[in-house]
Design a protein around this motif. Sequence first.
Motif, PDB file in Angstrom:
ATOM      1  N   THR A 162       0.868  -1.072  -0.045  1.00  0.00           N
ATOM      2  CA  THR A 162      -0.047   0.183  -0.148  1.00  0.00           C
ATOM      3  C   THR A 162       0.940   1.285  -0.015  1.00  0.00           C
ATOM      4  O   THR A 162       2.124   1.251   0.118  1.00  0.00           O
ATOM      5  N   ALA A 163       0.218   2.342  -0.359  1.00  0.00           N
ATOM      6  CA  ALA A 163       0.922   3.726  -0.284  1.00  0.00           C
ATOM      7  C   ALA A 163       1.244   3.834   1.303  1.00  0.00           C
ATOM      8  O   ALA A 163       2.203   4.808   1.511  1.00  0.00           O
ATOM      9  N   SER A 164       0.614   3.397   2.122  1.00  0.00           N
ATOM     10  CA  SER A 164       0.888   3.737   3.745  1.00  0.00           C
ATOM     11  C   SER A 164       2.269   3.039   3.876  1.00  0.00           C
ATOM     12  O   SER A 164       3.082   3.554   4.568  1.00  0.00           O
ATOM     13  N   SER A 165       2.607   1.928   3.268  1.00  0.00           N
ATOM     14  CA  SER A 165       3.878   1.340   3.468  1.00  0.00           C
ATOM     15  C   SER A 165       4.810   2.178   2.808  1.00  0.00           C
ATOM     16  O   SER A 165       6.155   2.411   3.294  1.00  0.00           O
ATOM     17  N   THR A 182      -5.121  14.789  -3.643  1.00  0.00           N
ATOM     18  CA  THR A 182      -5.392  14.393  -2.153  1.00  0.00           C
ATOM     19  C   THR A 182      -6.669  13.781  -1.888  1.00  0.00           C
ATOM     20  O   THR A 182      -7.507  13.846  -2.882  1.00  0.00           O
ATOM     21  N   THR A 183      -7.052  13.104  -0.732  1.00  0.00           N
ATOM     22  CA  THR A 183      -7.956  12.271  -0.393  1.00  0.00           C
ATOM     23  C   THR A 183      -9.201  13.097  -0.317  1.00  0.00           C
ATOM     24  O   THR A 183     -10.528  12.964  -1.247  1.00  0.00           O
ATOM     25  N   GLY A 184      -9.287  14.218   0.144  1.00  0.00           N
ATOM     26  CA  GLY A 184     -10.370  14.995   0.632  1.00  0.00           C
ATOM     27  C   GLY A 184     -10.884  15.535  -1.023  1.00  0.00           C
ATOM     28  O   GLY A 184     -12.056  15.457  -1.257  1.00  0.00           O
ATOM     29  N   VAL A 231       6.742  12.263  -2.634  1.00  0.00           N
ATOM     30  CA  VAL A 231       5.453  12.508  -3.377  1.00  0.00           C
ATOM     31  C   VAL A 231       4.641  11.775  -3.282  1.00  0.00           C
ATOM     32  O   VAL A 231       4.899  10.561  -3.964  1.00  0.00           O
ATOM     33  N   ASP A 232       3.315  11.938  -2.821  1.00  0.00           N
ATOM     34  CA  ASP A 232       2.457  10.818  -2.650  1.00  0.00           C
ATOM     35  C   ASP A 232       1.106  11.213  -3.938  1.00  0.00           C
ATOM     36  O   ASP A 232       0.474  12.301  -3.670  1.00  0.00           O
ATOM     37  N   ALA A 233       1.119  10.237  -4.754  1.00  0.00           N
ATOM     38  CA  ALA A 233      -0.085  10.392  -5.820  1.00  0.00           C
ATOM     39  C   ALA A 233      -0.866   9.155  -5.824  1.00  0.00           C
ATOM     40  O   ALA A 233      -1.062   8.571  -6.782  1.00  0.00           O
ATOM     41  N   PHE A 292       2.632   5.442  -6.072  1.00  0.00           N
ATOM     42  CA  PHE A 292       1.058   5.707  -6.551  1.00  0.00           C
ATOM     43  C   PHE A 292       0.623   4.168  -6.675  1.00  0.00           C
ATOM     44  O   PHE A 292       1.139   3.164  -6.480  1.00  0.00           O
ATOM     45  N   ASN A 293      -0.771   4.147  -6.458  1.00  0.00           N
ATOM     46  CA  ASN A 293      -1.399   2.847  -6.342  1.00  0.00           C
ATOM     47  C   ASN A 293      -2.023   2.395  -7.706  1.00  0.00           C
ATOM     48  O   ASN A 293      -3.053   2.729  -7.936  1.00  0.00           O
ATOM     49  N   PRO A 294      -1.672   1.480  -8.475  1.00  0.00           N
ATOM     50  CA  PRO A 294      -2.076   0.773  -9.638  1.00  0.00           C
ATOM     51  C   PRO A 294      -3.276   0.161  -9.035  1.00  0.00           C
ATOM     52  O   PRO A 294      -4.250  -0.106  -9.739  1.00  0.00           O
TER      53      PRO A 294
END
Length: 464
Positions: free
Chosen positions: A139-142, A236-238, A261-263, A290-292
């Motif tokens: 996950t992106a959290s990891s 961003t999530t929101g 950078v988080d996308a 980023f998360n496929p």
Amino acid sequence: MDAEEFKRQGHALVDWIADYFEGVRDYPVRAQVAPGEIAAKLGKQVPAEGEAFSAIFEDFKDIIVPGSTHWQHPRFLAYFPSNVTPPSILADMLTAAMSVNAMIWETSPAATELEERMMDWLKQAMDLPASWQGVIQDTASSAVFCAVLAARERATGWKVNAEGLYEGPKLGIYTSAETHSSLEKAVKMAGLGKASLRIVPTDDNFAMHPAALSRMIDEDKAAGIQPAMVVASVGTTGVGACDPLKAIGIIARAHGCYYHVDAAWAGTAMIAPEFRYLMDGLEAADSYAFNPHKWMGVGFDCSAHFVRDKETLIRTLTILPEYLKSTEGVTDYRDWGIQLGRRNRALKLWFVLRSYGTEAIAQMVRNHVAWAAELAGLIRADKDFELVTGPSLALLTFRLAGKDADARTEALLDAVNNDGFTYLTRTKVKGRPVIRISVGAVRTTRDDVLAAWARVKELAAGLG
Ligand code: PLP
């Protein structure tokens, strides 16, 4: 289960999956169950004797399916998508069958080299810096946790790893309030203390203000805080805010900060060249994720994590007991993340990228973005509603207009989600409740988006 029974049950299961996709539109999107209702239907006692697979599968259909929220539903417009495609499912069946542990090259040469190649394919597909190297995390959290650990170690000269609890200057981790909560969790897990998280103000578009970042770092330095890391977001999530990566990167580098950078969601959109302007300046990043598994049709879980300098990550995370010593000159992904044992997640990326090619994925993203834009136009034109943010790519937020707008917006969301025809998410913008719509399931059509909106309007009218 013998081979013949496995084949029979396996074929029946694949048939069920195919039919599920054909009929998924008929389910309520959000599970319409009360807390405890599913648990009450599950056997309390662990079975001492084995049961027929057919009985287990019947219970799956009778208990688990009605108790599930259907993320693959075409009118799932909540959260961010967790979309999946048939080639990804087939790849996961093979991954499960071989159950390879891809911890070191020797235990998984094909999985390791496929993972390296898939990360190269994603770089090509999205025009990411060719010199970066990649790893697939769960996950992106990891990914962000690894980034925080690497930043901590780089800033302290690998002191925390060596000596434990740190008595040097307080480290500063800079980000905006819009950044995903996984960063706050990572800072907590890294033992840096809540005060390390420095929240930089945002502009009218909820994007981090570079001048404010610069000022905050200067003030912190004067107060004895050591700037260690900057985390920027694209999507961003929101509200899908996109931070100005270039300006932030210049500041991060000037102060020697690790730059992540988080996308997680928006990253997939970079497969379409017209959206790449959002990533202008990304090349300055030390790491990028980023998360496929969100928008690309690759089943959960699969997070693509790229690093500028793999040695920083490996030095932060490495451990080398005798039994893990491997072959010279190969990649051992055990040192690139938190876990030792790892699944072959690259297989589903390979199957999906080969089955569809980058063009079809780009077209899916373009459709979602276009339908979100069309929906935003309808909301803007409707006197009963207010478009609050966006659309940012395929994400927008809205609320009811007029008297008691906040309470009625909350009531509308409850009505929509209890109804089950579509599924939306709540959040707050500037302290006031809004409803998020995020278009992104692979089976969503323009008609689904329009039908979902028509139902929202109908339910809003019913609120009086
Ligand atoms: N970053 C952003 C922008 C997200 O929206 C999310 C989750 O939705 C995350 C990070 C965390 O993703 P994951 O569930 O892969 O840890």
